[in-house]
Design a protein around this motif. Structure first.
Motif, PDB file in Angstrom:
ATOM      1  N   LEU A   1       0.858  -1.189   0.000  1.00  0.00           N
ATOM      2  CA  LEU A   1       0.000   0.000   0.000  1.00  0.00           C
ATOM      3  C   LEU A   1       0.890   1.233   0.000  1.00  0.00           C
ATOM      4  CD1 LEU A   1      -1.379  -2.179   2.456  1.00  0.00           C
ATOM      5  CD2 LEU A   1      -3.270  -0.840   1.528  1.00  0.00           C
ATOM      6  N   PRO A   2       0.322   2.440  -0.133  1.00  0.00           N
ATOM      7  CA  PRO A   2       1.162   3.636  -0.127  1.00  0.00           C
ATOM      8  C   PRO A   2       2.060   3.750   1.101  1.00  0.00           C
ATOM      9  CG  PRO A   2      -1.019   4.181  -0.922  1.00  0.00           C
ATOM     10  CD  PRO A   2      -1.088   2.753  -0.475  1.00  0.00           C
ATOM     11  N   GLY A   3       1.608   3.217   2.255  1.00  0.00           N
ATOM     12  CA  GLY A   3       2.395   3.325   3.476  1.00  0.00           C
ATOM     13  C   GLY A   3       3.386   2.204   3.707  1.00  0.00           C
ATOM     14  N   GLY A   4       3.341   1.133   2.902  1.00  0.00           N
ATOM     15  CA  GLY A   4       4.261   0.017   3.101  1.00  0.00           C
ATOM     16  C   GLY A   4       3.584  -1.314   2.803  1.00  0.00           C
ATOM     17  N   THR A   5       4.201  -2.400   3.257  1.00  0.00           N
ATOM     18  CA  THR A   5       3.772  -3.742   2.882  1.00  0.00           C
ATOM     19  C   THR A   5       3.348  -4.570   4.089  1.00  0.00           C
ATOM     20  OG1 THR A   5       5.245  -3.737   0.968  1.00  0.00           O
ATOM     21  CG2 THR A   5       4.463  -5.876   1.723  1.00  0.00           C
ATOM     22  N   VAL A   6       2.231  -5.285   3.947  1.00  0.00           N
ATOM     23  CA  VAL A   6       1.782  -6.270   4.923  1.00  0.00           C
ATOM     24  C   VAL A   6       1.709  -7.623   4.228  1.00  0.00           C
ATOM     25  CG1 VAL A   6       0.498  -4.683   6.396  1.00  0.00           C
ATOM     26  CG2 VAL A   6      -0.648  -5.737   4.434  1.00  0.00           C
ATOM     27  N   GLU A   7       1.564  -8.683   5.035  1.00  0.00           N
ATOM     28  CA  GLU A   7       1.421 -10.025   4.476  1.00  0.00           C
ATOM     29  C   GLU A   7       0.094 -10.608   4.904  1.00  0.00           C
ATOM     30  OE1 GLU A   7       4.706 -13.199   4.133  1.00  0.00           O
ATOM     31  OE2 GLU A   7       3.494 -13.889   5.842  1.00  0.00           O
ATOM     32  N   VAL A   8      -0.583 -11.257   3.972  1.00  0.00           N
ATOM     33  CA  VAL A   8      -1.865 -11.895   4.242  1.00  0.00           C
ATOM     34  C   VAL A   8      -1.754 -13.369   3.887  1.00  0.00           C
ATOM     35  CG1 VAL A   8      -4.327 -11.979   3.705  1.00  0.00           C
ATOM     36  CG2 VAL A   8      -3.134  -9.772   3.760  1.00  0.00           C
ATOM     37  N   ALA A   9      -2.125 -14.240   4.837  1.00  0.00           N
ATOM     38  CA  ALA A   9      -2.154 -15.678   4.606  1.00  0.00           C
ATOM     39  C   ALA A   9      -3.596 -16.155   4.718  1.00  0.00           C
ATOM     40  CB  ALA A   9      -1.269 -16.408   5.612  1.00  0.00           C
ATOM     41  N   TRP A  10      -4.048 -16.942   3.732  1.00  0.00           N
ATOM     42  CA  TRP A  10      -5.429 -17.438   3.753  1.00  0.00           C
ATOM     43  C   TRP A  10      -5.549 -18.706   2.941  1.00  0.00           C
ATOM     44  CZ3 TRP A  10      -9.394 -17.454  -0.245  1.00  0.00           C
ATOM     45  CH2 TRP A  10     -10.652 -17.822   0.241  1.00  0.00           C
ATOM     46  N   ALA A  11      -6.293 -19.688   3.501  1.00  0.00           N
ATOM     47  CA  ALA A  11      -6.661 -20.898   2.785  1.00  0.00           C
ATOM     48  C   ALA A  11      -8.173 -20.982   2.751  1.00  0.00           C
ATOM     49  CB  ALA A  11      -6.068 -22.132   3.468  1.00  0.00           C
ATOM     50  N   GLN A  12      -8.728 -21.464   1.660  1.00  0.00           N
ATOM     51  CA  GLN A  12     -10.177 -21.535   1.477  1.00  0.00           C
ATOM     52  C   GLN A  12     -10.844 -22.167   2.703  1.00  0.00           C
ATOM     53  OE1 GLN A  12     -12.119 -20.631  -1.199  1.00  0.00           O
ATOM     54  NE2 GLN A  12     -10.648 -20.240  -2.828  1.00  0.00           N
ATOM     55  N   GLY A  13     -11.873 -21.478   3.215  1.00  0.00           N
ATOM     56  CA  GLY A  13     -12.636 -21.989   4.341  1.00  0.00           C
ATOM     57  C   GLY A  13     -12.076 -21.636   5.698  1.00  0.00           C
ATOM     58  N   GLY A  14     -10.870 -21.071   5.748  1.00  0.00           N
ATOM     59  CA  GLY A  14     -10.243 -20.736   7.021  1.00  0.00           C
ATOM     60  C   GLY A  14     -10.190 -19.249   7.273  1.00  0.00           C
ATOM     61  N   GLY A  15      -9.594 -18.879   8.397  1.00  0.00           N
ATOM     62  CA  GLY A  15      -9.415 -17.474   8.739  1.00  0.00           C
ATOM     63  C   GLY A  15      -8.238 -16.868   7.992  1.00  0.00           C
ATOM     64  N   ALA A  16      -8.273 -15.570   7.802  1.00  0.00           N
ATOM     65  CA  ALA A  16      -7.200 -14.836   7.126  1.00  0.00           C
ATOM     66  C   ALA A  16      -6.332 -14.141   8.167  1.00  0.00           C
ATOM     67  CB  ALA A  16      -7.780 -13.813   6.151  1.00  0.00           C
ATOM     68  N   THR A  17      -5.025 -14.310   8.064  1.00  0.00           N
ATOM     69  CA  THR A  17      -4.090 -13.707   9.011  1.00  0.00           C
ATOM     70  C   THR A  17      -3.382 -12.527   8.369  1.00  0.00           C
ATOM     71  OG1 THR A  17      -3.728 -15.820  10.131  1.00  0.00           O
ATOM     72  CG2 THR A  17      -2.086 -14.097  10.475  1.00  0.00           C
TER      73      THR A  17
END
Length: 267
Positions: free
Chosen positions: A232-248
């Protein structure tokens, strides 16, 4: 009565945090707007009041800078986790979150994304995977809920999209009865580049739930694989997600300064 507060930010998405677990802090819409004002108040994208919870370490009440109370805030939850320390559970109007704080950073499980049209919510039934609608050059978005409503458009160049004008038009469209956060995402070799128009806050330097929404939408469409780096304009994050589960959602969380203020001065 003067109350202590903490100013924090996640990639420039900035917040004011009040701890009201021991002493209640009722705030009016006008107080939230005034405290959030960058010229005459403390200044922030969102304001939080931490309250007791029967099922978590803390309940996090969330207001956008326009004074509207909302359900969820990903970068904000990470900042609250960093402020609390350890592995806190955070109750919100959008659901129960579990977080882990490390030095200068935090991760939070944002829960299971929801795709049903009435869970987003949309005004009437339609396929949320690719809405048959368009606003100017933006068309065919995915709609989903990350505790709050999002639409994500995939575009060739996020910088070329006039989001400052299309964002408020889409946010307030009658298709979205609770308004909506608007993301424009571009697939890159590194992951995704993203800009977000946040409902009630406008263009922000970063949006945690927006990053999750874009990553989840990209994974569902087969454009990227988990984990996804979202810049994003302010920097980078990481998103982990598998179908049917929660997103971190994982990334930096920075404490800027502490202070005291009398909220009654902003009534």
């Amino acid at each position: 009565m003067r109350r202590p507060f903490t100013k924090m930010h996640g990639l420039g998405n900035d917040f004011v945090l009040f701890d009201a677990r021991a002493e209640p802090l009722p705030l009016t819409t006008q107080q939230v707007r005034s405290l959030s004002d960058r010229h005459t108040g403390i200044g922030c994208d969102q304001l939080f009041v931490l309250e007791p919870s029967d099922r978590a370490d803390v309940f996090m009440r969330i207001w956008n800078s326009d004074g509207g109370e909302v359900q969820s805030c990903g970068n904000g939850a990470r900042c609250v986790a960093a402020w609390l320390g350890g592995a806190p559970s955070i109750d919100t109007a959008g659901g129960l979150l579990h977080a882990t704080a490390t030095a200068g950073a935090a991760s939070v499980d944002m829960g299971v994304p929801r795709f049903d049209w009435d869970a987003v919510p949309l005004a009437y039934a339609m396929d949320s995977a690719r809405l048959p609608v368009a606003w100017g050059e933006l068309e065919g978005p995915m709609a989903l809920s990350i505790g709050n409503p999002h639409v994500v458009f995939f575009v060739p160049d996020t910088a070329a999209v006039p989001l400052e004008t299309l964002g408020p038009e889409i946010e307030t469209d009658a298709l979205f009865p609770e308004r909506v956060n608007v993301g424009v995402a571009q697939v890159t070799d590194a992951g995704l580049t993203l800009r977000v128009w946040e409902r009630g806050a406008g263009l922000t330097r970063a949006c945690g739930t927006g990053a999750v929404a874009a990553a989840v939408a990209g994974i569902r469409r087969g454009l990227v694989r988990s984990p996804v780096a979202v810049t994003l304009p302010g920097g980078t994050v990481e998103v982990a997600w598998a179908q049917g589960g929660g997103a971190t959602l994982s990334g930096p969380a920075t404490r800027v300064f502490d202070g005291e203020i009398d909220p009654d001065d902003f009534a």
